[in-house]
Motif scaffolding. Structure first.
Motif, PDB file in Angstrom:
ATOM      1  N   UNK A 353       0.828  -1.209   0.000  1.00 18.03           N
ATOM      2  CA  UNK A 353       0.000   0.000   0.000  1.00 18.03           C
ATOM      3  C   UNK A 353       0.862   1.259   0.000  1.00 18.03           C
ATOM      4  N   UNK A 354       1.955   1.237   0.769  1.00 15.57           N
ATOM      5  CA  UNK A 354       2.872   2.381   0.775  1.00 15.57           C
ATOM      6  C   UNK A 354       3.417   2.636  -0.631  1.00 15.57           C
ATOM      7  N   UNK A 355       3.812   1.573  -1.312  1.00 21.35           N
ATOM      8  CA  UNK A 355       4.396   1.737  -2.638  1.00 21.35           C
ATOM      9  C   UNK A 355       3.352   2.182  -3.660  1.00 21.35           C
ATOM     10  N   UNK A 356       2.129   1.682  -3.549  1.00 23.03           N
ATOM     11  CA  UNK A 356       1.066   2.133  -4.451  1.00 23.03           C
ATOM     12  C   UNK A 356       0.773   3.616  -4.242  1.00 23.03           C
ATOM     13  N   UNK A 357       0.751   4.041  -2.990  1.00 18.65           N
ATOM     14  CA  UNK A 357       0.536   5.460  -2.686  1.00 18.65           C
ATOM     15  C   UNK A 357       1.629   6.319  -3.295  1.00 18.65           C
ATOM     16  N   UNK A 358       2.882   5.844  -3.209  1.00 18.23           N
ATOM     17  CA  UNK A 358       3.999   6.592  -3.784  1.00 18.23           C
ATOM     18  C   UNK A 358       3.827   6.778  -5.290  1.00 18.23           C
ATOM     19  N   UNK A 359       3.389   5.733  -5.981  1.00 21.06           N
ATOM     20  CA  UNK A 359       3.209   5.833  -7.429  1.00 21.06           C
ATOM     21  C   UNK A 359       2.075   6.800  -7.789  1.00 21.06           C
ATOM     22  N   UNK A 360       1.020   6.816  -6.990  1.00 26.94           N
ATOM     23  CA  UNK A 360      -0.080   7.751  -7.238  1.00 26.94           C
ATOM     24  C   UNK A 360       0.378   9.198  -7.053  1.00 26.94           C
ATOM     25  N   UNK A 361       1.200   9.440  -6.044  1.00 32.00           N
ATOM     26  CA  UNK A 361       1.716  10.787  -5.815  1.00 32.00           C
ATOM     27  C   UNK A 361       2.549  11.253  -7.003  1.00 32.00           C
ATOM     28  N   UNK A 451       1.848   1.439 -12.648  1.00 31.21           N
ATOM     29  CA  UNK A 451       2.699   0.908 -11.580  1.00 31.21           C
ATOM     30  C   UNK A 451       1.953   0.877 -10.252  1.00 31.21           C
ATOM     31  N   UNK A 452       1.141   1.896  -9.992  1.00 32.95           N
ATOM     32  CA  UNK A 452       0.325   1.888  -8.773  1.00 32.95           C
ATOM     33  C   UNK A 452      -0.637   0.710  -8.794  1.00 32.95           C
TER      34      UNK A 452
END
Length: 490
Positions: A353-361, A451-452
């Protein structure tokens, strides 16, 4: 408890000379060197494109071919290490790393450079071989910390490669990206010969070569078809022919693996719930991570005149990635403690979830510097945790004579995912160019959204990891008898 189970619980035991800090340091330097060379070129792909007078789609293969070669060599040398000695194969991998770097430094053309990078990629086996050596020489209570050190070192290698690439190119020139690793790999190989003890002999059979050739064939044809589909047309005879040949080779590869007495990638092992879920997560994470590092620097280096981008230099784009290295290393070192307090499933679910959030940002707010720093911090924390957790599971659940091939399979799947991810991201980003010659901003937005989505798929896959925990001594055979179990407290 049977003697065989006890042997697995306790590992193979320290070899003569025993483990010490110097052995771990040398292994960590080797692992860090491999990951450094993965990322040394990613911030400077645009410079390499100019240096070798090629296009963006072709220069992306400087990263892709490295991962492709590693995806074949990793399980092959992992199995060879189980058969002929892990130290011997470790030194061979480092020698390949040095030879490939030397060839890249002397490369007169992009074709030569790609061939040299393929030789470099063969060193991908250093990570699973280091796990196997640790399993052979470490006391049981120190194994987890050793695995955490190796996985955390990969973050250091990534970070150094991304940060140092700019200063090296600015002060010494592009080719020193290869001269320096050539010398460093040679020194590490000598250190391994000096301080690392040879593992005890095992009962593993020699690695099969035909499955390795089939694996490299179908994966290479598939990636080449994906990378050239946009330029040649997705329905062109060449692209369709590559996809068809790839599909045929997949069937041949599966048949060869099933008939092999000792398969290169154990498809039977892959059927176990605790194994296939972990490998699926690793593949999806590798897909997104290598795509991120292949194209975020190019996004940051895009001049503001293109309508987006920060106009960063190679050195400045590397600084944006420092938070990733710091948080990834820290998370990797703390992963074991967190898993003990929670479970593998919780750690991986939170990390994806942290990595998905990073890609959305990055997809929606990539014009703000602080967002990039925040996104890379989140992604690093998630990446370090996932890598440590999955590696620890693999090392713990297989018997000593299968550690090399099992770790190699896990690392290999991550590299396969990375090779596919870098290629797919390249197709998305370069699918449409503006009048300035740079990719349209929408390409980057769509790419990072993809990627997200891949990280969210990894998050969903993490729920398939069985709930019940079992001790460090459980083996794959034990899981086969109780397929609803997986490590929760290593």
């Amino acid at each position: 408890m049977s003697a065989s189970a006890t042997a697995v619980d306790q590992g193979s035991g320290p070899v003569p000379g025993g483990p010490d800090r110097l052995v771990r340091l040398v292994l960590a330097l080797a692992v860090g060197s491999f990951t450094l060379q993965q990322c040394f070129v990613t911030p400077v792909l645009s410079r390499l494109q100019v240096e070798y007078t090629t296009d963006q789609a072709t220069v992306t293969w400087v990263l892709t071919v490295y991962l492709l070669a590693a995806s074949v060599a990793t399980p092959l040398l992992g199995r060879a290490g189980d058969t002929w000695g892990k130290k011997r194969m470790f030194v061979l991998a480092l020698a390949g790393m040095a030879a490939g770097a030397l060839g890249a430094a002397l490369a007169p053309s992009i074709g030569w450079l790609l061939a040299a990078r393929a030789v470099q990629g063969a060193a991908g086996a250093v990570l699973p071989l280091s796990f196997g050596i640790l399993r052979d020489v470490s006391r049981p209570e120190r194994l987890s910390s050793g695995v955490s050190l190796m996985t955390s070192t990969t973050a250091v290698g990534f970070g150094l490669g991304l940060v140092l690439a700019g200063p090296v190119v600015d002060t010494l020139g592009v080719r020193w990206l290869f001269w320096l690793p050539a010398g460093f790999a040679t020194l590490i190989a000598l250190a391994v010969l000096w301080v690392v003890p040879e593992s005890a002999s095992t009962r593993a059979a020699p690695p099969p070569l035909l499955p390795a050739l089939a694996l490299g064939g179908w994966l290479g044809l598939f990636l080449l078809g994906v990378s050239r589909g946009g330029a040649w047309g997705w329905t062109s005879p060449w692209v369709l022919g590559m996809f068809a040949a790839s599909a045929v080779l997949v069937l041949i590869w599966v048949r060869l693996e099933r008939r092999a007495r000792t398969p290169l990638i154990d498809l039977q092992m892959m059927r176990l719930r605790g194994v296939w879920t972990t490998n699926l997560i690793v593949m999806l994470s590798g897909f997104s991570m290598f795509a991120l590092f292949g194209f975020l620097p190019q996004l940051l280096q895009t001049p503001e005149a293109a309508g987006y981008g920060l106009g960063a230099t190679v050195t400045e784009s590397g600084r944006f990635l420092i938070p990733w290295s710091l948080t990834s290393f820290t998370a990797g070192m703390l992963a074991t403690r967190i898993i003990r307090a929670t479970s593998v499933r919780i750690v991986i679910c939170a990390s994806t979830l942290l990595m998905a959030t990073a890609m959305l940002l990055i997809a929606f707010l990539h014009s703000a510097s602080w967002v990039i720093y925040l996104a890379m911090s989140l992604h690093g924390a998630g990446s370090g945790s996932v890598l440590a957790a999955t590696a620890l599971v693999v090392v713990r659940v297989v018997p000593p004579w299968q550690v090399g091939v099992a770790s190699g399979m896990n690392a290999n799947i991550r590299l396969v995912g990375g090779a596919v991810g870098a290629t797919v991201m390249g197709v998305i980003v370069t699918g449409r160019l503006t009048a300035t010659g740079y990719p349209a901003e929408r390409g980057y937005t769509v790419g990072f959204l993809v990627l997200a989505g891949v990280f969210l798929l990894a998050h969903v896959a993490a729920y398939a990891i069985p709930k019940a925990g079992f001790g460090a001594g459980r083996t794959v055979a034990a899981e086969a008898a109780a397929p609803e179990t997986v490590i929760a407290d290593p």
